[in-house]
Design an enzyme around this catalytic site. Structure first.
Site, PDB file in Angstrom:
ATOM      1  N   HIS A  62       0.813  -1.207   0.000  1.00 46.26           N
ATOM      2  CA  HIS A  62       0.000   0.000   0.000  1.00 46.26           C
ATOM      3  C   HIS A  62       0.849   1.261   0.000  1.00 46.26           C
ATOM      4  O   HIS A  62       1.962   1.285   0.526  1.00 46.26           O
ATOM      5  CB  HIS A  62      -0.895   0.041   1.249  1.00 46.26           C
ATOM      6  CG  HIS A  62      -1.762  -1.163   1.395  1.00 46.26           C
ATOM      7  ND1 HIS A  62      -2.296  -1.562   2.601  1.00 46.26           N
ATOM      8  CD2 HIS A  62      -2.196  -2.081   0.499  1.00 46.26           C
ATOM      9  CE1 HIS A  62      -3.012  -2.650   2.443  1.00 46.26           C
ATOM     10  NE2 HIS A  62      -2.973  -2.984   1.163  1.00 46.26           N
ATOM     11  N   LYS A  72       6.740   6.009   7.101  1.00 45.67           N
ATOM     12  CA  LYS A  72       6.245   5.131   8.170  1.00 45.67           C
ATOM     13  C   LYS A  72       7.390   4.674   9.057  1.00 45.67           C
ATOM     14  O   LYS A  72       8.497   4.416   8.587  1.00 45.67           O
ATOM     15  CB  LYS A  72       5.542   3.897   7.558  1.00 45.67           C
ATOM     16  CG  LYS A  72       4.310   4.282   6.759  1.00 45.67           C
ATOM     17  CD  LYS A  72       3.744   3.150   5.945  1.00 45.67           C
ATOM     18  CE  LYS A  72       2.613   3.673   5.067  1.00 45.67           C
ATOM     19  NZ  LYS A  72       2.165   2.683   4.066  1.00 45.67           N
ATOM     20  N   TYR A 132       2.517   1.497  14.128  1.00 45.94           N
ATOM     21  CA  TYR A 132       3.375   2.322  13.282  1.00 45.94           C
ATOM     22  C   TYR A 132       2.868   3.749  13.189  1.00 45.94           C
ATOM     23  O   TYR A 132       1.681   4.006  13.245  1.00 45.94           O
ATOM     24  CB  TYR A 132       3.542   1.713  11.884  1.00 45.94           C
ATOM     25  CG  TYR A 132       2.292   1.382  11.135  1.00 45.94           C
ATOM     26  CD1 TYR A 132       1.512   0.281  11.475  1.00 45.94           C
ATOM     27  CD2 TYR A 132       1.896   2.153  10.053  1.00 45.94           C
ATOM     28  CE1 TYR A 132       0.367  -0.039  10.771  1.00 45.94           C
ATOM     29  CE2 TYR A 132       0.754   1.834   9.330  1.00 45.94           C
ATOM     30  CZ  TYR A 132       0.005   0.736   9.699  1.00 45.94           C
ATOM     31  OH  TYR A 132      -1.127   0.430   8.990  1.00 45.94           O
ATOM     32  N   ASP A 170      -7.079  -6.106  -0.889  1.00 47.86           N
ATOM     33  CA  ASP A 170      -5.779  -6.605  -1.382  1.00 47.86           C
ATOM     34  C   ASP A 170      -5.950  -7.725  -2.390  1.00 47.86           C
ATOM     35  O   ASP A 170      -4.984  -8.173  -2.995  1.00 47.86           O
ATOM     36  CB  ASP A 170      -4.908  -7.038  -0.203  1.00 47.86           C
ATOM     37  CG  ASP A 170      -4.376  -5.815   0.560  1.00 47.86           C
ATOM     38  OD1 ASP A 170      -3.899  -5.991   1.697  1.00 47.86           O
ATOM     39  OD2 ASP A 170      -4.471  -4.696   0.014  1.00 47.86           O
TER      40      ASP A 170
END
Ligand SMILES: Cc1cn([C@H]2C[C@H](O)[C@@H](COP(=O)(O)OP(=O)(O)O[C@H]3O[C@H](C)C(=O)[C@H](O)[C@H]3O)O2)c(=O)[nH]c1=O
Length: 185
Positions: A62, A72, A132, A170
């Protein structure tokens, strides 16, 4: 803090210090000034936490498009993942190449992924929880997915295709070739 640059050096594995004592442990898992000194300049604006119950859950690949592209900083508070970052910056000399690293609660490590990378991970233990930080807010209208198993990327996920669990999203990703027709970075 120990830092390990991967084959694409913009992606780094970090090992924050962990201070054990009779009570347990203490660890600074993020510190703006410390992380700026090692080149992580982004302002993180959102913390995410996901639980994946099975081994073989793949979340990814992604990314969000500008102006909400995200850097990230990924860590695992329970279990283990193989984290994967794919360079999707069209002018990069490593365009289309990927790096991976095992991130786990046991290793107490983190992975930093800059903007311009498609990100995903596969769980290697049951009940794996991933925390995260991201440097831009969630913008679903600007979020895109590239096929985790795209033959052009040849990512080694360490999980057989039959043992993979995916979200509906996905299951309908774009191919890397489609991305290359109109790159977002
Ligand atoms: C990402 C995100 C999701 N959501 C909501 C949207 C859905 O209702 C639900 C599950 O979302 P999704 O299936 O997109 O979650 P993941 O498959 O873990 O997505 C993440 O997977 C890989 C590892 C990434 O790097 C991204 O951060 C992100 O795309 O949470 C939110 O409310 N805020 C968010 O920031």
């Amino acid at each position: 803090m120990k830092i390990k640059a991967l084959e694409i050096p913009d992606v780094k594995v970090l090992y924050p210090a962990k201070f054990d004592d009779d009570r347990g442990f203490f660890s600074e898992i993020y510190n703006k000034s410390t992380y700026e000194k090692i080149g992580i300049q982004e302002e993180f604006v959102q913390d995410n936490h996901s639980l994946s119950r099975a081994v073989g859950v793949i979340r990814g690949l992604h990314y969000q498009c500008s102006p909400f592209a995200q850097a990230k900083l990924v860590r695992v508070v329970r279990g283990t993942i193989l984290d994967v970052a794919v360079d999707i910056r069209k002018n990069s000399e490593t365009f289309g190449r990927w790096v991976s690293a095992e991130i786990s609660a046991q290793a107490w490590n983190q992975i930093y992924i800059p903007k311009g990378f498609a990100h995903g991970f596969v769980t290697l233990e049951e009940n794996t929880e991933v925390n995260y930080k991201v440097s831009a807010r969630y913008a679903p209208e600007l979020e895109k997915s590239i096929a985790w198993n795209d033959p052009a990327l040849k990512i080694e996920w360490r999980i057989s295709e039959g043992a993979v669990t995916l979200s509906d999203k996905d299951m309908q990703p774009m191919s890397f070739a489609a991305y290359c027709q109109c790159p977002d970075f």
